[in-house]
Motif scaffolding. Structure first.
Motif, PDB file in Angstrom:
ATOM      1  N   ALA A   2       0.832  -1.191   0.000  1.00 52.43           N
ATOM      2  CA  ALA A   2       0.000   0.000   0.000  1.00 52.43           C
ATOM      3  C   ALA A   2       0.866   1.240   0.000  1.00 52.43           C
ATOM      4  CB  ALA A   2      -0.910  -0.005   1.232  1.00 52.43           C
ATOM      5  N   GLN A   3       0.369   2.302  -0.700  1.00 51.71           N
ATOM      6  CA  GLN A   3       1.091   3.559  -0.723  1.00 51.71           C
ATOM      7  C   GLN A   3       1.210   4.102   0.695  1.00 51.71           C
ATOM      8  OE1 GLN A   3      -0.715   6.497  -3.170  1.00 51.71           O
ATOM      9  NE2 GLN A   3       0.970   7.965  -2.989  1.00 51.71           N
ATOM     10  N   CYS A   8       8.521  -1.181   9.656  1.00 51.76           N
ATOM     11  CA  CYS A   8       9.257  -0.877  10.889  1.00 51.76           C
ATOM     12  C   CYS A   8      10.270  -1.986  11.146  1.00 51.76           C
ATOM     13  CB  CYS A   8       8.286  -0.767  12.066  1.00 51.76           C
ATOM     14  SG  CYS A   8       9.074  -0.260  13.599  1.00 51.76           S
ATOM     15  N   ARG A   9      11.535  -1.598  11.228  1.00 48.16           N
ATOM     16  CA  ARG A   9      12.627  -2.554  11.428  1.00 48.16           C
ATOM     17  C   ARG A   9      12.944  -2.644  12.920  1.00 48.16           C
ATOM     18  NH1 ARG A   9      17.035   0.390   8.620  1.00 48.16           N
ATOM     19  NH2 ARG A   9      15.866   2.065   9.642  1.00 48.16           N
ATOM     20  N   TRP A  10      12.909  -3.865  13.431  1.00 50.16           N
ATOM     21  CA  TRP A  10      13.062  -4.092  14.867  1.00 50.16           C
ATOM     22  C   TRP A  10      14.388  -4.772  15.185  1.00 50.16           C
ATOM     23  CZ3 TRP A  10       9.479  -3.090  18.859  1.00 50.16           C
ATOM     24  CH2 TRP A  10       8.266  -2.530  18.432  1.00 50.16           C
ATOM     25  N   SER A  33      -2.895  -3.593   2.531  1.00 50.03           N
ATOM     26  CA  SER A  33      -3.598  -2.320   2.740  1.00 50.03           C
ATOM     27  C   SER A  33      -3.298  -1.685   4.089  1.00 50.03           C
ATOM     28  CB  SER A  33      -5.107  -2.539   2.622  1.00 50.03           C
ATOM     29  OG  SER A  33      -5.540  -3.503   3.569  1.00 50.03           O
ATOM     30  N   THR A  34      -2.617  -2.387   4.985  1.00 50.82           N
ATOM     31  CA  THR A  34      -2.328  -1.833   6.298  1.00 50.82           C
ATOM     32  C   THR A  34      -1.217  -0.793   6.207  1.00 50.82           C
ATOM     33  OG1 THR A  34      -0.768  -3.615   6.802  1.00 50.82           O
ATOM     34  CG2 THR A  34      -3.039  -3.927   7.505  1.00 50.82           C
ATOM     35  N   SER A  35      -1.228   0.144   7.143  1.00 51.99           N
ATOM     36  CA  SER A  35      -0.257   1.243   7.105  1.00 51.99           C
ATOM     37  C   SER A  35       1.089   0.864   7.701  1.00 51.99           C
ATOM     38  CB  SER A  35      -0.813   2.459   7.858  1.00 51.99           C
ATOM     39  OG  SER A  35      -1.049   2.133   9.218  1.00 51.99           O
ATOM     40  N   ILE A  36       1.109  -0.219   8.509  1.00 47.67           N
ATOM     41  CA  ILE A  36       2.332  -0.634   9.199  1.00 47.67           C
ATOM     42  C   ILE A  36       2.593  -2.115   8.935  1.00 47.67           C
ATOM     43  CG2 ILE A  36       3.422  -0.981  11.461  1.00 47.67           C
ATOM     44  CD1 ILE A  36       3.214   1.913  10.963  1.00 47.67           C
ATOM     45  N   ASP A 348       2.240  -1.683  16.859  1.00 43.91           N
ATOM     46  CA  ASP A 348       1.713  -0.753  15.860  1.00 43.91           C
ATOM     47  C   ASP A 348       1.668   0.673  16.402  1.00 43.91           C
ATOM     48  OD1 ASP A 348       1.394  -2.918  14.205  1.00 43.91           O
ATOM     49  OD2 ASP A 348      -0.765  -2.635  13.891  1.00 43.91           O
ATOM     50  N   ILE A 349       1.319   0.810  17.685  1.00 39.62           N
ATOM     51  CA  ILE A 349       1.213   2.142  18.279  1.00 39.62           C
ATOM     52  C   ILE A 349       2.558   2.861  18.238  1.00 39.62           C
ATOM     53  CG2 ILE A 349       0.801   3.410  20.434  1.00 39.62           C
ATOM     54  CD1 ILE A 349      -1.768   2.409  19.232  1.00 39.62           C
TER      55      ILE A 349
END
Length: 398
Positions: A2-3, A8-10, A33-36, A348-349
Motif C-alpha cells: 500500500a502507498q 518498521c525494522r526491529w 492495505s495496512t499502514s504498518i 503498531d502504536i
C-alpha cells in the motif's frame, strides 16, 4: 504494498521467553492495505551462533538467515540499523539497557514493569525527551480492542466508578520448579507484585483514572498492602499480595474525601494447576471474573485472563436501562483479538509514532503512556514499602 506503508525494522535485545511470544506475534502476515508492517533485522544474544539461528528458525522468524546476530548488546545499540529496539531482559536490567539505548538515540519498547521503581522511569522519560526519541512501556493490555472499548465507549457511560476488584493470579510456582528459576530469584526481580501485579494495577488505573478531566482534583493512593511470601524459598519472594487503593478528592478546605476504592490481588501459586503448559494456563476458565468494575449506572466484569481481554460483561442498572419490572439489562460485548496473541497492537502504536516522526530529528522526544506507567510504578513502590517487600539497593539505583 500500500502507498505510504511503513516497514518498521526491529531489533531484539535478548531472546527471552516473552520475546519468543512477542516476535512471532509481531511478524504475523499483514494485509498490503495496512499502514504498518514489521520485520526483525537484528538480535543480541549470549547464545552461540548455531543456537541463536536455531532459535530464530524454531520460532518461525521470516527471513531468519538475514537477521544480524550480535553477541554484544552495546554494539547492537551503537551500530545496528533499525527503527525500534525491543528490550525484554529481566526487569532489574531494564534501567541500564534502556538508558544505553536512549543515549544511542534509539526508540525503545521495554517490557513491563519498565523499571524497578518510579524514580528510574522518570529519569528514562527525561532522557528520551532530551534525545528526541520515543519510549514506551510494553503494557500490551492497554491496547487490546476490548480494553480500548471499555475505556473509550463504556467508561464514559457507566457513571461514577465506586469500587474495583482486579485480580491476576497464575500458578507459576510448583513443587517441581527449580530453585534456580528466575521466578524465585530476587536478584532478577522475582515476585508476583512486579511480575503480575502490574497487570492488575493497570486495570485499577483504567477504571479509576481512565477518563481524562481537565478539572480532576482527585488522587489515587495505596492505603494498604499485605504480602505472603512463597513458602520454603530463601529471600522472601512475595507471592500472595493484596493492595488497596483509594481515590481521594481534594475539597476547597484542603481535606480529602474518598470517592472510590480498588482491591487488587495477585499470586504465583494460586489458583489452579501448575502442571499444564504456561499458555494453556492463561486460557483456563476461572470460576470468577478477573476484573469487576462497579459504577453508579452499571458494572463491568472481565473474564480471565485480564491481560488479554476479549469480551466484556455489562450489567446496566441505571434508571434509563431498567425494564418495566425494574430488572437490569445484561449485555456481553465480544471484542476478539484479530490475530495471534495481540501483542502486535502495542507494536503498531509505537511504530506509527516513530513513522510520524521520521525526519524530525530536532524535535523533543516522547513517552507513550508516560502518566499511566509512572502512576502504576509509584503504586508498586508504595505497596512494596507498606508490605515489606525489599530488593537489594543496587537494583533500585538511579
Amino acid at each position: 504494498m500500500a502507498q505510504g506503508q511503513f516497514t518498521c525494522r526491529w531489533a531484539a535485545l535478548s531472546l527471552s521467553n516473552i520475546a519468543s511470544v512477542f516476535l512471532p506475534d509481531l511478524l504475523l502476515p499483514r494485509e498490503s492495505s495496512t499502514s504498518i508492517k514489521h520485520e526483525l533485522v537484528s538480535v543480541s544474544t549470549t547464545r552461540s551462533a548455531s543456537r541463536a539461528a536455531d532459535w530464530l528458525r524454531k520460532h518461525k522468524i521470516p527471513d531468519a538467515e538475514s537477521v544480524s546476530i550480535y553477541y554484544s548488546w552495546e554494539e547492537m545499540l551503537e551500530k545496528g540499523n533499525f527503527d525500534i529496539v525491543y528490550i525484554s531482559t529481566p526487569h532489574p536490567l531494564h534501567y541500564a539497557h534502556v538508558q544505553k539505548a536512549l543515549r544511542c538515540k534509539r526508540n525503545v519498547l521495554v517490557e513491563k514493569p519498565a523499571t524497578m521503581n518510579r524514580a528510574q522511569f522518570i529519569q528514562l522519560c527525561q532522557l528520551a525527551k532530551e534525545r528526541g526519541v520515543v519510549l514506551m512501556e510494553a503494557m500490551w493490555t492497554r491496547y487490546i480492542p476490548a480494553t480500548l472499548y471499555f475505556q473509550h465507549e463504556l467508561l464514559p457511560r457507566i457513571g461514577e466508578v465506586k469500587r474495583v476488584y482486579a485480580e491476576f493470579s497464575l500458578p507459576i510456582i510448583s513443587p517441581d520448579l527449580s530453585l534456580e528459576s528466575r521466578f524465585l530469584d530476587k536478584a532478577v526481580g522475582a515476585g508476583s507484585l512486579l511480575d503480575q501485579g502490574v497487570y492488575a494495577l493497570t486495570w485499577a488505573d483504567l477504571a479509576l483514572n481512565g477518563l481524562p478531566s481537565s478539572q480532576d482534583r482527585t488522587q489515587t493512593r495505596v492505603v494498604h498492602a499485605h504480602s505472603i511470601p512463597v513458602p520454603n524459598v530463601q529471600g522472601e519472594v512475595d507471592d500472595i499480595n493484596t493492595v488497596i487503593l483509594a481515590k481521594l478528592q481534594n475539597n476547597e478546605r484542603g481535606s480529602k474525601r474518598s470517592e472510590a476504592v480498588a482491591i487488587v490481588t495477585m499470586s504465583m501459586t494460586l489458583s489452579g494447576s501448575s502442571k499444564i503448559p504456561f499458555y494453556q494456563r492463561l486460557q483456563a476458565k476461572k470460576a470468577a471474573p478477573a476484573v469487576r468494575i462497579e459504577a453508579t449506572k452499571a458494572s463491568v466484569s472481565i473474564p480471565f485472563p485480564p491481560i488479554r481481554p476479549q469480551e466484556l460483561h455489562v450489567q446496566w442498572y441505571g434508571e434509563e436501562h431498567l425494564n418495566e419490572n425494574g430488572v437490569e439489562t445484561e449485555e456481553v460485548v465480544k471484542m476478539p483479538v484479530e490475530r495471534g496473541w495481540g501483542l502486535w497492537y502495542q507494536a503498531d502504536i509505537i511504530a506509527e509514532k516513530v513513522a510520524s516522526r521520521k525526519g524530525d530529528s530536532q524535535g523533543m522526544g516522547e513517552v507513550i503512556g508516560e502518566e499511566e506507567s509512572e502512576r502504576v510504578l509509584g503504586w508498586m513502590d508504595r505497596a512494596r514499602e507498606m508490605a515489606g517487600i525489599v530488593y537489594k539497593a543496587t537494583l533500585e539505583e538511579v
